[in-house]
Design an enzyme around this catalytic site. Structure first.
Site, PDB file in Angstrom:
ATOM      1  N   SER A 120      53.563  49.483  40.479  1.00  0.00           N
ATOM      2  CA  SER A 120      52.566  50.403  41.030  1.00  0.00           C
ATOM      3  C   SER A 120      52.991  50.856  42.422  1.00  0.00           C
ATOM      4  CB  SER A 120      51.244  49.648  41.117  1.00  0.00           C
ATOM      5  OG  SER A 120      50.348  50.318  41.963  1.00  0.00           O
TER       6      SER A 120
ATOM      7  N   TYR B 113      45.974  42.066  43.625  1.00  0.00           N
ATOM      8  CA  TYR B 113      46.605  42.901  42.589  1.00  0.00           C
ATOM      9  C   TYR B 113      47.960  43.416  43.090  1.00  0.00           C
ATOM     10  CZ  TYR B 113      47.729  47.223  40.147  1.00  0.00           C
ATOM     11  OH  TYR B 113      48.395  48.229  39.491  1.00  0.00           O
TER      12      TYR B 113
ATOM     13  N   LYS C 257      52.064  42.619  41.873  1.00  0.00           N
ATOM     14  CA  LYS C 257      53.095  43.603  41.506  1.00  0.00           C
ATOM     15  C   LYS C 257      54.369  43.355  42.317  1.00  0.00           C
ATOM     16  CE  LYS C 257      50.926  45.650  38.238  1.00  0.00           C
ATOM     17  NZ  LYS C 257      51.337  45.412  36.864  1.00  0.00           N
TER      18      LYS C 257
HETATM   19  C1  UD1 Z   1      45.215  51.956  43.265  1.00  0.00           C
HETATM   20  C2  UD1 Z   1      46.706  51.960  43.476  1.00  0.00           C
HETATM   21  C3  UD1 Z   1      47.389  52.273  42.173  1.00  0.00           C
HETATM   22  C4  UD1 Z   1      46.938  51.278  41.120  1.00  0.00           C
HETATM   23  C5  UD1 Z   1      45.431  51.365  40.971  1.00  0.00           C
HETATM   24  C6  UD1 Z   1      44.949  50.300  39.997  1.00  0.00           C
HETATM   25  C7  UD1 Z   1      47.253  52.633  45.744  1.00  0.00           C
HETATM   26  C8  UD1 Z   1      47.629  53.756  46.628  1.00  0.00           C
HETATM   27  N1  UD1 Z   1      47.063  52.968  44.474  1.00  0.00           N
HETATM   28  O1  UD1 Z   1      44.841  53.260  42.950  1.00  0.00           O
HETATM   29  O2  UD1 Z   1      48.771  52.185  42.333  1.00  0.00           O
HETATM   30  O3  UD1 Z   1      47.553  51.546  39.900  1.00  0.00           O
HETATM   31  O4  UD1 Z   1      44.830  51.101  42.220  1.00  0.00           O
HETATM   32  O5  UD1 Z   1      43.566  50.468  39.770  1.00  0.00           O
HETATM   33  O6  UD1 Z   1      47.160  51.494  46.129  1.00  0.00           O
HETATM   34  N2  UD1 Z   1      37.571  57.200  44.799  1.00  0.00           N
HETATM   35  C9  UD1 Z   1      36.358  57.740  45.165  1.00  0.00           C
HETATM   36  N3  UD1 Z   1      35.258  57.385  44.447  1.00  0.00           N
HETATM   37  C10 UD1 Z   1      35.313  56.514  43.392  1.00  0.00           C
HETATM   38  C11 UD1 Z   1      36.566  55.974  43.015  1.00  0.00           C
HETATM   39  C12 UD1 Z   1      37.682  56.340  43.751  1.00  0.00           C
HETATM   40  O7  UD1 Z   1      36.255  58.517  46.097  1.00  0.00           O
HETATM   41  O8  UD1 Z   1      34.258  56.222  42.801  1.00  0.00           O
HETATM   42  C13 UD1 Z   1      38.775  57.602  45.554  1.00  0.00           C
HETATM   43  C14 UD1 Z   1      39.495  56.436  46.215  1.00  0.00           C
HETATM   44  O9  UD1 Z   1      39.002  56.215  47.497  1.00  0.00           O
HETATM   45  C15 UD1 Z   1      40.929  56.965  46.212  1.00  0.00           C
HETATM   46  C16 UD1 Z   1      41.009  57.869  44.988  1.00  0.00           C
HETATM   47  O10 UD1 Z   1      39.672  58.150  44.637  1.00  0.00           O
HETATM   48  O11 UD1 Z   1      41.146  57.753  47.330  1.00  0.00           O
HETATM   49  C17 UD1 Z   1      41.700  57.213  43.805  1.00  0.00           C
HETATM   50  O12 UD1 Z   1      41.098  55.952  43.592  1.00  0.00           O
HETATM   51  P1  UD1 Z   1      41.415  55.071  42.298  1.00  0.00           P
HETATM   52  O13 UD1 Z   1      41.354  55.924  41.089  1.00  0.00           O
HETATM   53  O14 UD1 Z   1      40.553  53.853  42.348  1.00  0.00           O
HETATM   54  O15 UD1 Z   1      42.937  54.682  42.473  1.00  0.00           O
HETATM   55  P2  UD1 Z   1      43.715  54.037  43.743  1.00  0.00           P
HETATM   56  O16 UD1 Z   1      42.845  53.101  44.469  1.00  0.00           O
HETATM   57  O17 UD1 Z   1      44.370  55.131  44.482  1.00  0.00           O
END
Ligand code: UD1
Length: 340
Positions: free
Chosen positions: A125, A150, A154
Protein backbone atom coordinates in the site's frame (compact mmCIF):
# COMPACT_ATOMS: atom_id res chain seq x y z
CA UNK A 1 -0.35 -22.34 -15.27
CA UNK A 2 -2.10 -22.45 -11.88
CA UNK A 3 -2.05 -19.49 -9.55
CA UNK A 4 -3.24 -19.42 -5.96
CA UNK A 5 -5.10 -16.21 -5.12
CA UNK A 6 -5.48 -15.72 -1.39
CA UNK A 7 -8.27 -13.32 -0.53
CA UNK A 8 -9.65 -13.98 -4.01
CA UNK A 9 -13.29 -13.36 -3.12
CA UNK A 10 -12.46 -9.91 -1.75
CA UNK A 11 -12.74 -6.61 -3.58
CA UNK A 12 -9.36 -6.41 -5.34
CA UNK A 13 -8.88 -10.20 -5.37
CA UNK A 14 -12.10 -10.88 -7.27
CA UNK A 15 -11.38 -8.25 -9.93
CA UNK A 16 -7.88 -9.69 -10.33
CA UNK A 17 -9.24 -13.25 -10.73
CA UNK A 18 -11.33 -12.04 -13.67
CA UNK A 19 -8.20 -10.67 -15.38
CA UNK A 20 -6.24 -13.87 -14.66
CA UNK A 21 -8.95 -16.19 -15.96
CA UNK A 22 -9.34 -13.97 -19.02
CA UNK A 23 -5.60 -14.41 -19.67
CA UNK A 24 -5.87 -18.21 -19.46
CA UNK A 25 -4.66 -18.88 -15.91
CA UNK A 26 -6.14 -21.65 -13.77
CA UNK A 27 -7.18 -19.88 -10.58
CA UNK A 28 -7.45 -21.43 -7.12
CA UNK A 29 -8.95 -19.14 -4.49
CA UNK A 30 -8.33 -19.45 -0.77
CA UNK A 31 -10.38 -17.10 1.41
CA UNK A 32 -11.82 -17.33 4.91
CA UNK A 33 -14.82 -15.16 3.89
CA UNK A 34 -14.16 -12.84 6.82
CA UNK A 35 -14.97 -9.82 4.63
CA UNK A 36 -16.60 -11.33 1.52
CA UNK A 37 -19.13 -13.94 0.48
CA UNK A 38 -18.99 -17.07 -1.68
CA UNK A 39 -21.57 -15.49 -4.04
CA UNK A 40 -18.65 -13.66 -5.63
CA UNK A 41 -17.59 -17.00 -7.13
CA UNK A 42 -20.85 -17.20 -9.07
CA UNK A 43 -20.33 -13.67 -10.36
CA UNK A 44 -16.77 -14.50 -11.46
CA UNK A 45 -18.18 -17.59 -13.21
CA UNK A 46 -20.86 -15.51 -14.90
CA UNK A 47 -18.38 -12.90 -16.13
CA UNK A 48 -15.60 -15.24 -17.27
CA UNK A 49 -17.49 -18.48 -18.01
CA UNK A 50 -15.24 -20.25 -15.51
CA UNK A 51 -15.86 -20.65 -11.79
CA UNK A 52 -12.52 -20.85 -9.98
CA UNK A 53 -11.65 -23.64 -7.55
CA UNK A 54 -12.42 -22.42 -4.04
CA UNK A 55 -11.17 -23.29 -0.57
CA UNK A 56 -12.81 -21.63 2.42
CA UNK A 57 -9.82 -21.49 4.72
CA UNK A 58 -7.65 -19.11 6.70
CA UNK A 59 -4.12 -18.45 5.48
CA UNK A 60 -2.88 -18.29 9.09
CA UNK A 61 -3.79 -21.97 9.42
CA UNK A 62 -0.65 -23.84 8.34
CA UNK A 63 -2.48 -27.13 7.85
CA UNK A 64 -5.16 -25.53 5.71
CA UNK A 65 -2.52 -23.86 3.53
CA UNK A 66 -0.71 -27.17 3.19
CA UNK A 67 -3.94 -28.91 2.15
CA UNK A 68 -4.54 -26.39 -0.63
CA UNK A 69 -1.01 -26.76 -2.03
CA UNK A 70 -1.20 -30.57 -1.71
CA UNK A 71 -4.53 -30.64 -3.57
CA UNK A 72 -3.16 -28.42 -6.37
CA UNK A 73 0.46 -29.54 -6.92
CA UNK A 74 0.57 -27.44 -10.10
CA UNK A 75 0.43 -24.13 -8.18
CA UNK A 76 3.53 -22.23 -9.32
CA UNK A 77 2.62 -18.71 -8.25
CA UNK A 78 0.71 -16.95 -5.50
CA UNK A 79 -0.99 -13.57 -5.43
CA UNK A 80 -1.38 -12.83 -1.74
CA UNK A 81 -4.25 -10.43 -0.99
CA UNK A 82 -5.63 -12.02 2.18
CA UNK A 83 -5.17 -9.41 4.92
CA UNK A 84 -7.04 -7.05 7.20
CA UNK A 85 -7.14 -3.59 5.65
CA UNK A 86 -8.84 -1.01 7.83
CA UNK A 87 -6.59 1.72 9.20
CA UNK A 88 -9.11 2.57 11.94
CA UNK A 89 -9.75 -0.98 13.02
CA UNK A 90 -6.01 -1.65 13.14
CA UNK A 91 -5.66 1.09 15.75
CA UNK A 92 -8.31 -0.56 17.93
CA UNK A 93 -7.13 -4.15 17.33
CA UNK A 94 -3.37 -4.03 16.68
CA UNK A 95 -2.67 -7.61 17.73
CA UNK A 96 -5.33 -8.95 15.39
CA UNK A 97 -3.74 -6.98 12.53
CA UNK A 98 -0.17 -8.07 13.29
CA UNK A 99 -1.24 -11.71 13.72
CA UNK A 100 -3.40 -11.90 10.63
CA UNK A 101 -1.28 -9.92 8.20
CA UNK A 102 2.14 -11.24 9.24
CA UNK A 103 1.26 -14.83 10.01
CA UNK A 104 -0.73 -15.37 6.82
CA UNK A 105 2.22 -14.17 4.72
CA UNK A 106 4.65 -16.39 6.65
CA UNK A 107 2.43 -19.45 6.21
CA UNK A 108 2.13 -18.80 2.49
CA UNK A 109 5.90 -18.31 2.05
CA UNK A 110 6.63 -21.52 3.98
CA UNK A 111 4.23 -23.50 1.81
CA UNK A 112 5.60 -21.93 -1.39
CA UNK A 113 9.06 -23.08 -0.38
CA UNK A 114 7.90 -26.63 0.40
CA UNK A 115 6.04 -26.89 -2.90
CA UNK A 116 8.52 -25.10 -5.18
CA UNK A 117 6.16 -22.28 -6.05
CA UNK A 118 8.59 -19.46 -6.74
CA UNK A 119 6.57 -16.42 -7.85
CA UNK A 120 4.83 -14.10 -5.39
CA UNK A 121 2.83 -10.96 -6.09
CA UNK A 122 2.12 -9.11 -2.86
CA UNK A 123 -0.50 -6.45 -2.02
CA UNK A 124 1.22 -3.54 -0.39
CA UNK A 125 0.00 0.00 0.00
CA UNK A 126 1.07 3.59 -0.58
CA UNK A 127 0.51 3.97 3.14
CA UNK A 128 4.16 2.88 3.53
CA UNK A 129 5.26 6.32 2.23
CA UNK A 130 3.44 8.18 5.02
CA UNK A 131 3.44 11.98 4.67
CA UNK A 132 6.10 12.68 2.09
CA UNK A 133 7.40 16.20 1.60
CA UNK A 134 7.27 16.05 -2.20
CA UNK A 135 4.78 14.57 -4.65
CA UNK A 136 4.45 12.39 -6.59
CA UNK A 137 6.14 9.61 -4.63
CA UNK A 138 8.31 7.13 -6.50
CA UNK A 139 9.59 3.74 -5.37
CA UNK A 140 12.82 5.34 -4.08
CA UNK A 141 10.99 7.84 -1.86
CA UNK A 142 12.10 7.06 1.70
CA UNK A 143 9.47 5.29 3.77
CA UNK A 144 8.20 7.10 6.85
CA UNK A 145 7.50 5.55 10.25
CA UNK A 146 4.08 3.91 9.97
CA UNK A 147 1.10 5.90 11.21
CA UNK A 148 -1.07 2.86 11.99
CA UNK A 149 -0.62 -0.84 12.82
CA UNK A 150 -2.09 -1.55 9.35
CA UNK A 151 0.68 0.52 7.76
CA UNK A 152 3.27 -1.16 9.99
CA UNK A 153 2.13 -4.61 8.83
CA UNK A 154 2.62 -3.60 5.19
CA UNK A 155 6.16 -2.35 5.88
CA UNK A 156 7.04 -5.48 7.86
CA UNK A 157 5.56 -7.78 5.20
CA UNK A 158 7.66 -6.05 2.53
CA UNK A 159 10.73 -6.70 4.72
CA UNK A 160 9.79 -10.35 5.30
CA UNK A 161 9.52 -10.85 1.54
CA UNK A 162 12.80 -9.07 0.79
CA UNK A 163 14.61 -11.15 3.44
CA UNK A 164 13.08 -14.40 2.18
CA UNK A 165 14.16 -13.57 -1.37
CA UNK A 166 17.70 -12.73 -0.17
CA UNK A 167 17.94 -16.08 1.61
CA UNK A 168 18.19 -17.60 -1.86
CA UNK A 169 15.35 -20.12 -1.81
CA UNK A 170 14.49 -19.29 -5.41
CA UNK A 171 11.63 -16.99 -4.47
CA UNK A 172 10.95 -14.06 -6.82
CA UNK A 173 8.58 -11.34 -5.71
CA UNK A 174 6.72 -8.35 -7.07
CA UNK A 175 5.48 -5.96 -4.40
CA UNK A 176 2.68 -3.71 -5.60
CA UNK A 177 2.06 -0.53 -3.64
CA UNK A 178 -1.54 0.34 -4.39
CA UNK A 179 -2.87 3.85 -4.16
CA UNK A 180 -6.66 4.17 -3.62
CA UNK A 181 -8.61 1.44 -5.46
CA UNK A 182 -12.19 2.41 -6.31
CA UNK A 183 -14.93 1.53 -8.81
CA UNK A 184 -16.34 -1.82 -9.84
CA UNK A 185 -16.36 -4.28 -12.72
CA UNK A 186 -18.11 -2.91 -15.82
CA UNK A 187 -20.70 -5.75 -15.63
CA UNK A 188 -22.03 -4.35 -12.34
CA UNK A 189 -21.86 -7.92 -10.97
CA UNK A 190 -18.99 -7.43 -8.54
CA UNK A 191 -17.75 -4.48 -6.56
CA UNK A 192 -16.73 -3.45 -3.09
CA UNK A 193 -19.05 -5.06 -0.55
CA UNK A 194 -17.48 -5.19 2.89
CA UNK A 195 -19.48 -7.21 5.41
CA UNK A 196 -19.07 -4.47 8.03
CA UNK A 197 -19.83 -0.78 7.57
CA UNK A 198 -17.46 0.55 4.91
CA UNK A 199 -14.81 3.04 5.96
CA UNK A 200 -13.35 4.08 2.63
CA UNK A 201 -14.53 7.18 0.87
CA UNK A 202 -16.20 5.90 -2.31
CA UNK A 203 -18.47 3.22 -0.78
CA UNK A 204 -19.54 5.77 1.83
CA UNK A 205 -20.13 8.41 -0.83
CA UNK A 206 -22.28 5.97 -2.86
CA UNK A 207 -24.33 5.06 0.19
CA UNK A 208 -24.91 8.70 1.07
CA UNK A 209 -26.01 9.40 -2.52
CA UNK A 210 -28.36 6.38 -2.42
CA UNK A 211 -29.89 7.55 0.86
CA UNK A 212 -28.66 4.34 2.50
CA UNK A 213 -26.76 6.08 5.26
CA UNK A 214 -26.54 9.54 6.69
CA UNK A 215 -24.75 12.43 5.03
CA UNK A 216 -21.16 11.90 3.94
CA UNK A 217 -18.67 13.43 6.34
CA UNK A 218 -15.80 15.15 4.53
CA UNK A 219 -12.88 14.80 6.90
CA UNK A 220 -11.35 18.28 6.87
CA UNK A 221 -11.37 21.28 4.54
CA UNK A 222 -8.45 23.06 6.15
CA UNK A 223 -5.54 21.06 4.72
CA UNK A 224 -2.82 22.79 2.75
CA UNK A 225 -4.37 21.79 -0.60
CA UNK A 226 -6.12 23.96 -3.25
CA UNK A 227 -9.63 23.36 -1.84
CA UNK A 228 -8.58 22.34 1.68
CA UNK A 229 -9.67 18.67 1.37
CA UNK A 230 -7.23 15.75 1.12
CA UNK A 231 -5.82 14.59 -2.20
CA UNK A 232 -5.45 10.93 -3.20
CA UNK A 233 -4.64 8.93 -6.34
CA UNK A 234 -7.80 6.93 -7.10
CA UNK A 235 -7.31 3.92 -9.37
CA UNK A 236 -9.99 1.74 -10.97
CA UNK A 237 -9.98 -1.73 -9.44
CA UNK A 238 -9.98 -3.43 -12.88
CA UNK A 239 -6.86 -1.47 -13.86
CA UNK A 240 -5.38 -2.68 -10.59
CA UNK A 241 -6.34 -6.27 -11.48
CA UNK A 242 -4.49 -5.87 -14.79
CA UNK A 243 -1.41 -4.64 -12.93
CA UNK A 244 -1.32 -7.96 -11.05
CA UNK A 245 -1.49 -9.84 -14.32
CA UNK A 246 1.39 -7.77 -15.69
CA UNK A 247 3.45 -8.34 -12.53
CA UNK A 248 2.84 -12.09 -12.64
CA UNK A 249 3.73 -12.28 -16.32
CA UNK A 250 7.00 -10.44 -15.69
CA UNK A 251 7.91 -12.70 -12.77
CA UNK A 252 7.29 -15.81 -14.84
CA UNK A 253 9.14 -14.53 -17.86
CA UNK A 254 12.31 -14.23 -15.78
CA UNK A 255 12.74 -10.62 -17.03
CA UNK A 256 12.76 -9.09 -13.55
CA UNK A 257 16.02 -7.25 -12.92
CA UNK A 258 16.16 -8.20 -9.26
CA UNK A 259 14.49 -10.96 -7.31
CA UNK A 260 12.33 -8.45 -5.44
CA UNK A 261 10.80 -5.64 -7.47
CA UNK A 262 8.54 -2.91 -6.11
CA UNK A 263 6.02 -0.93 -8.17
CA UNK A 264 3.67 1.95 -7.47
CA UNK A 265 0.24 1.16 -8.86
CA UNK A 266 -1.75 4.34 -9.29
CA UNK A 267 -2.80 6.74 -12.03
CA UNK A 268 -0.29 9.51 -11.37
CA UNK A 269 -3.10 12.03 -10.80
CA UNK A 270 -4.42 13.36 -7.52
CA UNK A 271 -8.03 14.35 -6.82
CA UNK A 272 -9.37 16.04 -3.71
CA UNK A 273 -12.34 14.70 -1.76
CA UNK A 274 -14.44 17.70 -2.87
CA UNK A 275 -13.42 17.24 -6.51
CA UNK A 276 -14.43 13.61 -6.27
CA UNK A 277 -17.86 14.52 -4.90
CA UNK A 278 -18.42 17.10 -7.67
CA UNK A 279 -17.32 14.65 -10.39
CA UNK A 280 -19.55 11.91 -8.96
CA UNK A 281 -22.54 14.25 -9.01
CA UNK A 282 -21.81 15.35 -12.58
CA UNK A 283 -21.32 11.90 -14.12
CA UNK A 284 -24.14 10.17 -12.28
CA UNK A 285 -26.66 12.99 -12.07
CA UNK A 286 -27.23 12.49 -8.33
CA UNK A 287 -26.57 14.71 -5.34
CA UNK A 288 -24.21 13.64 -2.59
CA UNK A 289 -25.43 15.07 0.71
CA UNK A 290 -22.34 15.96 2.74
CA UNK A 291 -21.04 17.98 5.67
CA UNK A 292 -17.58 19.22 6.41
CA UNK A 293 -16.35 17.41 9.52
CA UNK A 294 -13.12 17.63 11.46
CA UNK A 295 -9.96 15.95 10.22
CA UNK A 296 -9.69 12.17 10.63
CA UNK A 297 -6.73 11.29 12.86
CA UNK A 298 -3.85 9.77 10.90
CA UNK A 299 -4.89 11.16 7.49
CA UNK A 300 -2.20 12.75 5.38
CA UNK A 301 -2.91 15.85 3.28
CA UNK A 302 -1.87 14.54 -0.11
CA UNK A 303 -0.31 11.65 -1.98
CA UNK A 304 -0.18 10.54 -5.59
CA UNK A 305 1.99 8.14 -7.51
CA UNK A 306 4.89 8.42 -9.85
CA UNK A 307 3.92 5.51 -12.11
CA UNK A 308 6.81 5.60 -14.58
CA UNK A 309 8.49 2.46 -13.28
CA UNK A 310 5.35 0.33 -13.68
CA UNK A 311 4.90 1.71 -17.20
CA UNK A 312 8.49 1.02 -18.17
CA UNK A 313 8.98 -2.41 -16.56
CA UNK A 314 5.50 -3.90 -16.43
CA UNK A 315 4.25 -2.28 -19.62
CA UNK A 316 1.20 -1.34 -17.59
CA UNK A 317 -0.67 1.87 -16.99
CA UNK A 318 -4.12 2.75 -15.75
CA UNK A 319 -6.61 3.31 -18.58
CA UNK A 320 -9.81 4.22 -16.81
CA UNK A 321 -10.66 7.82 -16.01
CA UNK A 322 -11.98 9.13 -12.73
CA UNK A 323 -15.38 9.40 -14.46
CA UNK A 324 -15.26 5.67 -15.38
CA UNK A 325 -14.40 4.87 -11.78
CA UNK A 326 -17.26 6.85 -10.30
CA UNK A 327 -19.82 5.68 -12.87
CA UNK A 328 -18.98 2.04 -12.21
CA UNK A 329 -19.08 2.59 -8.45
CA UNK A 330 -22.59 4.02 -8.76
CA UNK A 331 -23.70 1.20 -11.09
CA UNK A 332 -22.53 -1.29 -8.48
CA UNK A 333 -24.28 0.62 -5.71
CA UNK A 334 -27.57 0.54 -7.61
CA UNK A 335 -27.20 -3.20 -8.32
CA UNK A 336 -26.46 -3.89 -4.63
CA UNK A 337 -29.48 -1.88 -3.61
CA UNK A 338 -31.70 -3.95 -5.91
CA UNK A 339 -30.31 -7.20 -4.52
CA UNK A 340 -30.48 -6.36 -0.80
C1 UD1 B 1 -5.55 4.44 3.31
C2 UD1 B 1 -4.20 4.24 2.66
C3 UD1 B 1 -4.33 3.23 1.55
C4 UD1 B 1 -4.91 1.95 2.12
C5 UD1 B 1 -6.27 2.25 2.73
C6 UD1 B 1 -6.82 1.00 3.40
C7 UD1 B 1 -2.88 6.28 2.78
C8 UD1 B 1 -2.48 7.52 2.08
N1 UD1 B 1 -3.73 5.51 2.10
O1 UD1 B 1 -6.38 5.02 2.35
O2 UD1 B 1 -3.08 2.97 1.01
O3 UD1 B 1 -5.05 0.99 1.12
O4 UD1 B 1 -6.11 3.23 3.74
O5 UD1 B 1 -8.13 1.25 3.86
O6 UD1 B 1 -2.45 5.96 3.86
N2 UD1 B 1 -12.73 10.49 3.62
C9 UD1 B 1 -13.73 11.38 3.95
N3 UD1 B 1 -14.88 10.89 4.47
C10 UD1 B 1 -15.08 9.55 4.69
C11 UD1 B 1 -14.05 8.64 4.35
C12 UD1 B 1 -12.88 9.15 3.81
O7 UD1 B 1 -13.61 12.58 3.77
O8 UD1 B 1 -16.15 9.18 5.20
C13 UD1 B 1 -11.49 11.02 3.02
C14 UD1 B 1 -10.24 10.70 3.84
O9 UD1 B 1 -9.99 11.71 4.76
C15 UD1 B 1 -9.20 10.65 2.72
C16 UD1 B 1 -9.96 10.17 1.49
O10 UD1 B 1 -11.32 10.38 1.79
O11 UD1 B 1 -8.72 11.92 2.46
C17 UD1 B 1 -9.75 8.70 1.18
O12 UD1 B 1 -9.99 7.97 2.37
P1 UD1 B 1 -10.07 6.37 2.37
O13 UD1 B 1 -10.94 5.92 1.26
O14 UD1 B 1 -10.42 5.94 3.76
O15 UD1 B 1 -8.61 5.92 2.00
P2 UD1 B 1 -7.18 6.36 2.63
O16 UD1 B 1 -7.30 6.62 4.07
O17 UD1 B 1 -6.60 7.40 1.76
Amino acid sequence: MTVLVTGGTGYIGSHTCIELIGAGYEVVIMDNLSNSTAQVLDAIGQITGKRPAFWEADCCDAQAVESVFAAHPDIRAVIHFAASKSVNESQAKPLQYYRNNLLSLIRILEAMQRHSAHCLVFSSSCTVYGESASQPVNEQTPLQPPTSPYGATKQICEQIIADSVKAGSGLRASILRYFNPIGAHASGLIGESPLDTPQNLVPLLCRAAAGKSGRLQVFGNDYDTPDGSCIRDYIHVSDLGQAHLAALTRLQSGKAESATEIFNIGTGKGFSVLELIRTFEAVNGVKVPYDIASRRPGDIARIWADTRLAQEKLGWKAHKSIEDCLQSAWLWQTHCTQKH
